[in-house]
Design a protein around this motif. Structure first.
Motif, PDB file in Angstrom:
ATOM      1  N   ALA A 214       0.836  -1.198   0.000  1.00 21.21           N
ATOM      2  CA  ALA A 214       0.000   0.000   0.000  1.00 21.21           C
ATOM      3  C   ALA A 214       0.871   1.248   0.000  1.00 21.21           C
ATOM      4  N   GLY A 215       0.457   2.206  -0.806  1.00 19.27           N
ATOM      5  CA  GLY A 215       1.228   3.425  -0.957  1.00 19.27           C
ATOM      6  C   GLY A 215       2.186   3.400  -2.130  1.00 19.27           C
ATOM      7  N   GLY A 216       2.383   2.240  -2.702  1.00 19.49           N
ATOM      8  CA  GLY A 216       3.299   2.095  -3.818  1.00 19.49           C
ATOM      9  C   GLY A 216       2.686   2.514  -5.142  1.00 19.49           C
ATOM     10  N   SER A 217       3.482   2.347  -6.192  1.00 23.02           N
ATOM     11  CA  SER A 217       3.066   2.762  -7.534  1.00 23.02           C
ATOM     12  C   SER A 217       3.338   1.659  -8.542  1.00 23.02           C
TER      13      SER A 217
ATOM     14  N   VAL B 113     -10.463   6.624  -7.757  1.00 20.06           N
ATOM     15  CA  VAL B 113      -9.045   6.713  -8.128  1.00 20.06           C
ATOM     16  C   VAL B 113      -8.613   8.135  -8.455  1.00 20.06           C
ATOM     17  N   LYS B 114      -9.516   9.096  -8.322  1.00 21.27           N
ATOM     18  CA  LYS B 114      -9.164  10.488  -8.638  1.00 21.27           C
ATOM     19  C   LYS B 114      -8.019  10.968  -7.761  1.00 21.27           C
ATOM     20  N   GLY B 115      -7.072  11.619  -8.413  1.00 20.83           N
ATOM     21  CA  GLY B 115      -5.901  12.112  -7.688  1.00 20.83           C
ATOM     22  C   GLY B 115      -4.812  11.069  -7.516  1.00 20.83           C
ATOM     23  N   ARG B 116      -5.107   9.828  -7.878  1.00 19.48           N
ATOM     24  CA  ARG B 116      -4.111   8.754  -7.715  1.00 19.48           C
ATOM     25  C   ARG B 116      -3.732   8.098  -9.039  1.00 19.48           C
ATOM     26  N   PHE B 117      -4.694   7.921  -9.929  1.00 18.87           N
ATOM     27  CA  PHE B 117      -4.447   7.255 -11.206  1.00 18.87           C
ATOM     28  C   PHE B 117      -4.488   8.276 -12.339  1.00 18.87           C
ATOM     29  N   SER B 118      -3.692   7.988 -13.375  1.00 16.07           N
ATOM     30  CA  SER B 118      -3.666   8.875 -14.530  1.00 16.07           C
ATOM     31  C   SER B 118      -3.522   8.050 -15.802  1.00 16.07           C
ATOM     32  N   VAL B 119      -4.451   8.243 -16.733  1.00 23.13           N
ATOM     33  CA  VAL B 119      -4.407   7.539 -18.008  1.00 23.13           C
ATOM     34  C   VAL B 119      -3.777   8.460 -19.049  1.00 23.13           C
TER      35      VAL B 119
ATOM     36  N   TYR C 196      -1.431   3.916 -21.374  1.00 14.75           N
ATOM     37  CA  TYR C 196      -0.779   3.756 -20.081  1.00 14.75           C
ATOM     38  C   TYR C 196      -1.746   4.058 -18.944  1.00 14.75           C
ATOM     39  N   LEU C 197      -1.455   3.469 -17.802  1.00 11.46           N
ATOM     40  CA  LEU C 197      -2.163   3.833 -16.573  1.00 11.46           C
ATOM     41  C   LEU C 197      -1.128   3.948 -15.463  1.00 11.46           C
ATOM     42  N   GLN C 198      -0.890   5.162 -15.032  1.00 11.33           N
ATOM     43  CA  GLN C 198      -0.007   5.399 -13.906  1.00 11.33           C
ATOM     44  C   GLN C 198      -0.836   5.337 -12.632  1.00 11.33           C
ATOM     45  N   MET C 199      -0.438   4.468 -11.732  1.00  7.58           N
ATOM     46  CA  MET C 199      -1.193   4.261 -10.500  1.00  7.58           C
ATOM     47  C   MET C 199      -0.291   4.586  -9.313  1.00  7.58           C
ATOM     48  N   ASN C 200      -0.664   5.583  -8.569  1.00  6.86           N
ATOM     49  CA  ASN C 200       0.088   6.001  -7.387  1.00  6.86           C
ATOM     50  C   ASN C 200      -0.762   5.820  -6.138  1.00  6.86           C
ATOM     51  N   SER C 201      -0.108   5.845  -4.998  1.00  3.89           N
ATOM     52  CA  SER C 201      -0.798   5.721  -3.707  1.00  3.89           C
ATOM     53  C   SER C 201      -1.767   4.551  -3.712  1.00  3.89           C
ATOM     54  N   LEU C 202      -1.286   3.426  -4.153  1.00  3.42           N
ATOM     55  CA  LEU C 202      -2.152   2.256  -4.287  1.00  3.42           C
ATOM     56  C   LEU C 202      -2.679   1.794  -2.937  1.00  3.42           C
ATOM     57  N   LYS C 203      -3.908   1.285  -2.963  1.00  2.00           N
ATOM     58  CA  LYS C 203      -4.584   0.798  -1.776  1.00  2.00           C
ATOM     59  C   LYS C 203      -4.944  -0.673  -1.960  1.00  2.00           C
ATOM     60  N   PRO C 204      -5.120  -1.406  -0.875  1.00  2.00           N
ATOM     61  CA  PRO C 204      -5.525  -2.819  -1.023  1.00  2.00           C
ATOM     62  C   PRO C 204      -6.788  -2.993  -1.856  1.00  2.00           C
ATOM     63  N   GLU C 205      -7.707  -2.050  -1.773  1.00  2.00           N
ATOM     64  CA  GLU C 205      -8.947  -2.170  -2.552  1.00  2.00           C
ATOM     65  C   GLU C 205      -8.734  -1.955  -4.040  1.00  2.00           C
TER      66      GLU C 205
ATOM     67  N   THR D   3      -4.036  -7.837 -16.691  1.00  2.00           N
ATOM     68  CA  THR D   3      -2.816  -7.988 -15.898  1.00  2.00           C
ATOM     69  C   THR D   3      -3.184  -7.835 -14.422  1.00  2.00           C
ATOM     70  N   GLN D   4      -2.632  -8.684 -13.601  1.00  2.00           N
ATOM     71  CA  GLN D   4      -3.005  -8.719 -12.188  1.00  2.00           C
ATOM     72  C   GLN D   4      -2.254  -7.653 -11.398  1.00  2.00           C
ATOM     73  N   VAL D   5      -3.000  -6.926 -10.593  1.00  2.00           N
ATOM     74  CA  VAL D   5      -2.420  -5.968  -9.648  1.00  2.00           C
ATOM     75  C   VAL D   5      -2.853  -6.387  -8.250  1.00  2.00           C
ATOM     76  N   THR D   6      -1.883  -6.575  -7.386  1.00  2.00           N
ATOM     77  CA  THR D   6      -2.152  -6.971  -6.008  1.00  2.00           C
ATOM     78  C   THR D   6      -1.478  -5.985  -5.061  1.00  2.00           C
ATOM     79  N   VAL D   7      -2.289  -5.396  -4.185  1.00  2.00           N
ATOM     80  CA  VAL D   7      -1.780  -4.409  -3.233  1.00  2.00           C
ATOM     81  C   VAL D   7      -1.975  -4.963  -1.829  1.00  2.00           C
ATOM     82  N   SER D   8      -0.893  -5.078  -1.109  1.00  2.00           N
ATOM     83  CA  SER D   8      -0.955  -5.604   0.256  1.00  2.00           C
ATOM     84  C   SER D   8      -0.868  -4.470   1.266  1.00  2.00           C
ATOM     85  N   SER D   9      -1.488  -4.698   2.406  1.00  2.00           N
ATOM     86  CA  SER D   9      -1.513  -3.658   3.444  1.00  2.00           C
ATOM     87  C   SER D   9      -0.321  -3.758   4.370  1.00  2.00           C
TER      88      SER D   9
END
Length: 122
Positions: free
Chosen positions: A14-17, A63-69, A79-88, A116-122
């Motif tokens: 969590a919190g990663g990109s 995802v507003k403020g965290r993801f950018s296409v 592309y999809l830039q994903m920041n501040s990732l959360k477990p959800e 593609t699988q994205v897994t976010v751990s807490s």
């Protein structure tokens, strides 16, 4: 033959990109609306971020403020830039192409990648 191939998924804390890519072929990239969607286990597929022919983007509220296409027309790549990732945010992420406008409804998109699988751990 139209092909959409996603990559860039993985496991992060969590919190990663992560940055997802969708390389396309066999399709007139600059004539389609493009979207990123995700599907978590037991849930319906939902639109996450979409982009139109002029580069106008929309994100779903979660995802507003965290993801950018973004898109690179020269490389036929989305592309999809994903920041501040959360477990959800854990889900399989798909890219898709459609012609029905800047909408989140998955049924409005014609061509899909394999995900593609994205897994976010807490």
């Amino acid at each position: 033959q139209v092909q959409l191939v996603e990559s860039g998924g993985g496991s992060v804390q969590a919190g990663g990109s992560l940055r997802l890519s969708c390389v396309t072929s066999g399709i007139a990239f600059d004539r389609y609306y493009w979207g990123w969607f995700r599907q978590a286990p037991g849930k319906e597929r939902e639109g996450v971020a979409i982009i139109d022919l002029a580069g106008v983007t929309r994100n779903v509220d979660s995802v507003k403020g965290r993801f950018s296409v973004s898109q690179d027309n020269a490389k036929n790549t989305l592309y999809l830039q994903m920041n501040s990732l959360k477990p959800e945010d854990t889900a399989i992420y798909y890219c898709a192409a459609g012609t029905r406008g800047l909408v989140f409804a998955p049924e409005s998109y014609t061509y899909w990648g394999q995900g593609t699988q994205v897994t976010v751990s807490s």
